[in-house]
Design a protein around this motif. Sequence first.
Motif, PDB file in Angstrom:
ATOM      1  N   ARG A 179      -8.289  -7.475   4.806  1.00  0.00           N
ATOM      2  CA  ARG A 179      -7.719  -7.054   6.096  1.00  0.00           C
ATOM      3  C   ARG A 179      -8.488  -5.861   6.663  1.00  0.00           C
ATOM      4  N   ASP A 207      -4.291  -2.311  -5.363  1.00  0.00           N
ATOM      5  CA  ASP A 207      -3.778  -2.779  -4.071  1.00  0.00           C
ATOM      6  C   ASP A 207      -4.400  -4.152  -3.786  1.00  0.00           C
ATOM      7  N   THR A 254       0.833  -1.211   0.000  1.00  0.00           N
ATOM      8  CA  THR A 254       0.000   0.000   0.000  1.00  0.00           C
ATOM      9  C   THR A 254       0.872   1.266   0.000  1.00  0.00           C
ATOM     10  N   ASP A 311      -7.813  -4.940  -1.699  1.00  0.00           N
ATOM     11  CA  ASP A 311      -7.641  -5.673  -0.449  1.00  0.00           C
ATOM     12  C   ASP A 311      -8.914  -5.413   0.347  1.00  0.00           C
ATOM     13  N   GLN A 316      -7.072   2.629   4.927  1.00  0.00           N
ATOM     14  CA  GLN A 316      -5.642   2.951   4.790  1.00  0.00           C
ATOM     15  C   GLN A 316      -5.337   3.441   3.376  1.00  0.00           C
TER      16      GLN A 316
HETATM   17 MG   LIG Z   1      -1.773  -3.076   2.281  1.00  0.00          MG
END
Ligand SMILES: [Mg+2]
Length: 368
Positions: free
Chosen positions: A213, A262, A187, A210, A219
């Motif tokens: 997670r 990502d 990332t 992603d 993020q």
């Molecule tokens: Mg990441």
Amino acid sequence: MFSFIKDKVKSAISNITDRFDKEAEIVETKEKILEEAAEILEEKKVIKEEKKKETKTEKKKLVQEATKKEEVKEEKKGFFAKVTEAVTTKKISESQFEELFWDLEVELLENNVAFEVIEKIKQDLKAKLIDVALKRGEVEKIILQSLKESIEEVLDFESFDLVEAVKKKKEKPYVIVFIGVNGSGKTTSIAKIAHMLKKHNLSCVLAAADTFRAASIDQLEEQGKRVGVKVIKHDYGSDPAAVAFDGVKYAQQKRIDVVLIDTAGRQHSNINLMDEMKKIIRVSKPDLKIYIGEMIAGNDCIDQIKDFDAAIHIDGVILSKAEIDEKGGTAISVSYVTKKPIYFLGVGQELDDLKVFQKEGIIKNLFS
Ligand SMILES: [Mg+2]
Ligand SMILES: Nc1nc2c(ncn2[C@@H]2O[C@H](COP(=O)(O)OP(=O)(O)OP(=O)(O)O)[C@@H](O)[C@H]2O)c(=O)[nH]1
């Protein structure tokens, strides 16, 4: 970076050189003593014979003899000079080489230089040192030169200009998927690449594929804000391939140059997650699949690249956290062992902390 390996390798080379020089010095001293002894004997002989000659004719004879002796002495000096030269130029046998190389081998191993690279360095050095007449004092120079040439060959891969590659592609967008194990720096590297592309007036969009997670989407959104680029996202737990597909579609519609996808951290041995990655690749048809590996992971990082390449084919590598790895052996070894180019080094957590991987810079760092 590299300071540790540089110091350690230097000290190993200096150990080898010291040992070589000491041996040569002993032989040289012995030969010097022999040379002096022979000269003393020679002079004694001359004096003894001088005493014998008393008459004028004898004196005349003596002069003739002395001249003759001088000539012999001259000849002897030439001979001794040659002998001295012969002992100061010494040859190293294969078994001596193995013993001498051990120090260097240990230092290279401890600094994360892969076995395959050490083997190449060893064979190259062997060819330059074994059964070759070596002068005292030149051994260190030969080892350093050979090391430099070996590493130049080890790093011999085409450099890659991402900006050029993006500009060259006629049908936009240019799609890049970022792949790697958990926490390797995917990332963060995406944000750095987006920042770099923006600086080159190339537009980009990030795809939050992603969805696995916790907080991963938030993020990426934070990074998007930091760089000033849009993030395409779905909900947590949704299909990552669908996010990647939407990212590409959005870029096509808005004429955006680059899509950066990502993905969640994964191990190559996780079949489900590897199948998911294959699906992301199938639907987004990336131009580039970049593996992000932590430089400090050393040989583990190299093994991971090989495993991922076998499963999904990797185009190139970014080595992250390079600034906290003092050893540097991974950077030297990755491309030689995996046959994949290193595109960039991640050297910190700021957006500008991304360096194009340049062979010349590495060589300069190691040998200056
Ligand atoms: Mg990441
Ligand atoms: N010192 C340093 N830290 C880095 C670098 N690249 C990433 N990091 C840090 O490493 C940690 C993990 O980085 P991420 O970018 O979240 O890694 P990731 O691969 O996306 O992680 P997952 O999504 O959990 O698999 C963060 O704290 C980053 O700030 C780098 O080049 N140098």
